[in-house]
Design a protein around this motif. Structure first.
Motif, short mmCIF file in Angstrom:
data_model
loop_
_atom_site.label_atom_id
_atom_site.label_comp_id
_atom_site.label_asym_id
_atom_site.label_seq_id
_atom_site.Cartn_x
_atom_site.Cartn_y
_atom_site.Cartn_z
N SER A 47 0.82 -1.04 -0.09
CA SER A 47 0.01 -0.19 -0.19
C SER A 47 0.85 1.23 -0.19
CB SER A 47 -0.92 -0.08 1.15
OG SER A 47 -0.34 0.06 2.49
N LYS A 51 -3.31 3.21 -2.17
CA LYS A 51 -4.42 3.51 -1.67
C LYS A 51 -4.92 2.28 -1.12
CE LYS A 51 -8.83 5.44 -2.54
NZ LYS A 51 -10.00 6.06 -3.43
N GLU A 52 -5.32 2.36 0.31
CA GLU A 52 -6.02 1.27 1.19
C GLU A 52 -7.55 1.30 0.87
OE1 GLU A 52 -4.50 2.04 5.28
OE2 GLU A 52 -2.61 1.50 4.70
N SER A 53 -7.92 0.43 1.19
CA SER A 53 -9.55 0.06 1.17
C SER A 53 -9.81 -0.90 2.22
CB SER A 53 -9.90 -0.31 -0.31
OG SER A 53 -11.20 -0.38 -0.46
N LEU A 58 -6.48 -3.43 -1.48
CA LEU A 58 -5.52 -2.15 -1.74
C LEU A 58 -5.39 -2.14 -3.05
CD1 LEU A 58 -2.27 -2.87 -2.02
CD2 LEU A 58 -2.79 -3.67 0.34
N LYS A 59 -4.76 -0.94 -3.32
CA LYS A 59 -4.22 -0.71 -4.73
C LYS A 59 -2.72 -0.04 -4.33
CE LYS A 59 -7.95 0.57 -7.79
NZ LYS A 59 -8.46 1.38 -8.48
N LYS A 61 1.13 1.32 -5.68
CA LYS A 61 1.30 2.63 -6.35
C LYS A 61 1.46 2.79 -7.84
CE LYS A 61 6.50 1.74 -6.39
NZ LYS A 61 7.77 2.13 -5.89
#
Length: 82
Positions: A47, A51-53, A58-59, A61
């Motif tokens: 992460s 972006k954390e979800s 997560l996505k 970089k």
């Protein structure tokens, strides 16, 4: 324009689709972790800059989606006792 690589003995083929074809959640890597420490370590590394979800998603970089979950989750979700 293309590359092949291996992760944990599994071979992958990737193609540069250019700016027209972007990453979406339709494609993600699923990682089973044996311990909470492993979950935390992978989560932090993957992460970083991304972006954390919720729920282990997560996505990174680069915008690639990952699911980082404990192996025991499948056992608990499949248990007859809710």
């Amino acid at each position: 324009m293309s590359v092949t690589f291996q992760l944990d003995g599994e071979e992958f083929y990737a193609l540069n689709g250019g700016p027209v074809f972007k990453f979406t959640e339709a494609i993600s890597f699923f990682v089973n972790c044996e311990t909470q420490q492993e979950v935390d370590e992978l989560w932090e590394k993957l992460s970083a800059g991304g972006k954390e979800s919720q729920c282990g998603w997560l996505k990174d970089k680069y915008g690639l989606s990952w699911q980082v979950v404990p192996t025991a989750l499948g056992k608990y979700l499949g248990d007859k006792d809710p």
